[in-house]
Write a protein that holds these residues in place. Structure first.
Motif, PDB file in Angstrom:
ATOM      1  N   LYS A  56      38.992  43.177  49.323  1.00 40.68           N
ATOM      2  CA  LYS A  56      39.950  42.511  50.206  1.00 40.68           C
ATOM      3  C   LYS A  56      40.554  41.309  49.493  1.00 40.68           C
ATOM      4  O   LYS A  56      39.822  40.500  48.911  1.00 40.68           O
ATOM      5  CB  LYS A  56      39.272  41.996  51.478  1.00 40.68           C
ATOM      6  N   ASP A  57      41.892  41.202  49.532  1.00 37.84           N
ATOM      7  CA  ASP A  57      42.498  39.914  49.279  1.00 37.84           C
ATOM      8  C   ASP A  57      41.998  39.000  50.394  1.00 37.84           C
ATOM      9  O   ASP A  57      42.066  39.368  51.586  1.00 37.84           O
ATOM     10  CB  ASP A  57      44.020  40.029  49.340  1.00 37.84           C
ATOM     11  N   TRP A  58      41.519  37.830  50.022  1.00 37.97           N
ATOM     12  CA  TRP A  58      40.841  36.965  51.009  1.00 37.97           C
ATOM     13  C   TRP A  58      41.270  35.521  50.729  1.00 37.97           C
ATOM     14  O   TRP A  58      40.500  34.669  50.299  1.00 37.97           O
ATOM     15  CB  TRP A  58      39.337  37.159  50.886  1.00 37.97           C
ATOM     16  N   HIS A  59      42.568  35.280  50.989  1.00 38.85           N
ATOM     17  CA  HIS A  59      43.175  34.030  50.560  1.00 38.85           C
ATOM     18  C   HIS A  59      42.961  32.893  51.558  1.00 38.85           C
ATOM     19  O   HIS A  59      43.100  33.101  52.773  1.00 38.85           O
ATOM     20  CB  HIS A  59      44.683  34.216  50.393  1.00 38.85           C
ATOM     21  N   PRO A  60      42.696  31.687  51.057  1.00 36.36           N
ATOM     22  CA  PRO A  60      42.788  30.512  51.909  1.00 36.36           C
ATOM     23  C   PRO A  60      44.265  30.214  52.197  1.00 36.36           C
ATOM     24  O   PRO A  60      45.139  30.625  51.419  1.00 36.36           O
ATOM     25  CB  PRO A  60      42.151  29.409  51.063  1.00 36.36           C
ATOM     26  N   MET A 134      44.457  36.281  41.682  1.00 36.97           N
ATOM     27  CA  MET A 134      43.388  37.187  41.251  1.00 36.97           C
ATOM     28  C   MET A 134      43.737  38.591  41.712  1.00 36.97           C
ATOM     29  O   MET A 134      43.261  39.069  42.730  1.00 36.97           O
ATOM     30  CB  MET A 134      42.037  36.744  41.817  1.00 36.97           C
ATOM     31  N   TYR A 135      44.590  39.249  40.946  1.00 36.90           N
ATOM     32  CA  TYR A 135      44.926  40.626  41.271  1.00 36.90           C
ATOM     33  C   TYR A 135      43.716  41.541  41.091  1.00 36.90           C
ATOM     34  O   TYR A 135      43.467  42.430  41.897  1.00 36.90           O
ATOM     35  CB  TYR A 135      46.069  41.124  40.391  1.00 36.90           C
ATOM     36  N   THR A 181      42.826  45.807  38.337  1.00 38.70           N
ATOM     37  CA  THR A 181      41.423  46.195  38.484  1.00 38.70           C
ATOM     38  C   THR A 181      41.049  47.266  37.473  1.00 38.70           C
ATOM     39  O   THR A 181      39.999  47.193  36.819  1.00 38.70           O
ATOM     40  CB  THR A 181      41.161  46.682  39.916  1.00 38.70           C
ATOM     41  N   ALA A 182      41.916  48.263  37.324  1.00 33.50           N
ATOM     42  CA  ALA A 182      41.644  49.336  36.367  1.00 33.50           C
ATOM     43  C   ALA A 182      41.630  48.806  34.938  1.00 33.50           C
ATOM     44  O   ALA A 182      40.775  49.190  34.125  1.00 33.50           O
ATOM     45  CB  ALA A 182      42.679  50.444  36.514  1.00 33.50           C
ATOM     46  N   GLU A 183      42.545  47.911  34.615  1.00 30.57           N
ATOM     47  CA  GLU A 183      42.594  47.359  33.256  1.00 30.57           C
ATOM     48  C   GLU A 183      41.338  46.544  32.949  1.00 30.57           C
ATOM     49  O   GLU A 183      40.804  46.612  31.825  1.00 30.57           O
ATOM     50  CB  GLU A 183      43.851  46.507  33.099  1.00 30.57           C
ATOM     51  N   ASP A 184      40.856  45.785  33.921  1.00 28.93           N
ATOM     52  CA  ASP A 184      39.619  45.045  33.688  1.00 28.93           C
ATOM     53  C   ASP A 184      38.429  45.992  33.586  1.00 28.93           C
ATOM     54  O   ASP A 184      37.527  45.785  32.771  1.00 28.93           O
ATOM     55  CB  ASP A 184      39.389  44.023  34.805  1.00 28.93           C
TER      56      ASP A 184
END
Length: 240
Positions: A56-60, A134-135, A181-184
């Motif tokens: 989840k994107d979980w942004h403040p 943070m993608y 995510t895949a690249e990391d």
């Protein structure tokens, strides 16, 4: 006869950011045709992956990627900002500014309706540090500089603790968080697969085509449902 899977073969499934704010018609940052991925993702969740995680994107509310948090509220999608490492101003990168989206505990941050999230083994929160984008589900881009990561989810350690060998990535969006995510994942040493049917791009078909080319160039396999590699996963049910 199809070739056997590599040895060892212990696959994990990562469902990236399949959240309401990324889904039309009501999402704050809708990805074209995003809801079309729900059925393929649910199909993959029925396969016997050794680990199934959703992110989840979980942004403040104060997150740096929100256009509204910058002077003059520049227009999202077409505006950018430069992000500096909090401890090393020499390390910086430029990122796109977005509409306010996936703010913690809001309806937009919830998993998309119809996504069978009860079948995942856990949720990884990302984008929680207001200072950096943070993608990737693993870490922010500074991870690959001498300065080191500002924010990391612990996903790399979790996968390696379970001896995961292969990471299959689906979700939203193909040209941003799925791609990162895949690249990391491949950079951390996992064989990495992206399943086309389970992802869509912010940039539509052209965005998906470009993202696929860039991922393949980095050693990521981009496949469709029915690919032999997914047959390897299904066959795990029959394994002792």
């Amino acid at each position: 006869m199809s070739p056997p899977p590599p040895t060892p073969f212990k696959p994990a499934l990562l469902v990236v950011d399949l959240q309401e704010d990324f889904c039309p018609p009501s999402g704050a940052l809708p990805v074209p045709n995003a809801r079309d991925v729900i059925a393929p993702v649910n199909q993959l969740l029925s396969y016997p992956f050794a680990l199934k995680l959703a992110t989840k994107d979980w942004h403040p509310p104060s997150h740096v990627s929100f256009a509204a948090n910058h002077a003059g509220s520049p227009p999202p999608f077409v505006s950018t900002t430069t992000i500096e490492h909090p401890l090393s101003a020499a390390h910086r990168y430029t990122t796109t500014l977005w509409p306010v989206h996936c703010v913690q505990h809001t309806r937009g941050s919830e998993f998309a309706a119809g996504f069978d999230c009860a079948k995942v083994d856990g949720t990884v929160h990302k984008g929680v540090d207001p200072r950096v984008e943070m993608y990737s589900a693993f870490c922010d881009p500074f991870r690959w500089t001498e300065a080191g990561a500002v924010s990391a989810s612990g996903l790399e350690q979790r996968l390696k603790a379970l001896a995961i060998t292969d990471v299959y990535v689906v979700g939203l969006a193909m040209d941003y968080c799925v791609k990162a995510t895949a690249e990391d994942a491949v950079a951390f040493g996992f064989r990495t697969w992206v399943v086309r049917d389970g992802t869509r791009a912010v940039g539509g078909e052209e965005g998906a085509r470009k993202a696929e080319e860039e991922m393949v160039a980095k050693g990521i396999r981009v496949v469709s449902l029915g690919d032999e590699s997914l047959g390897w996963v299904e066959a795990l049910e029959a394994s002792p």
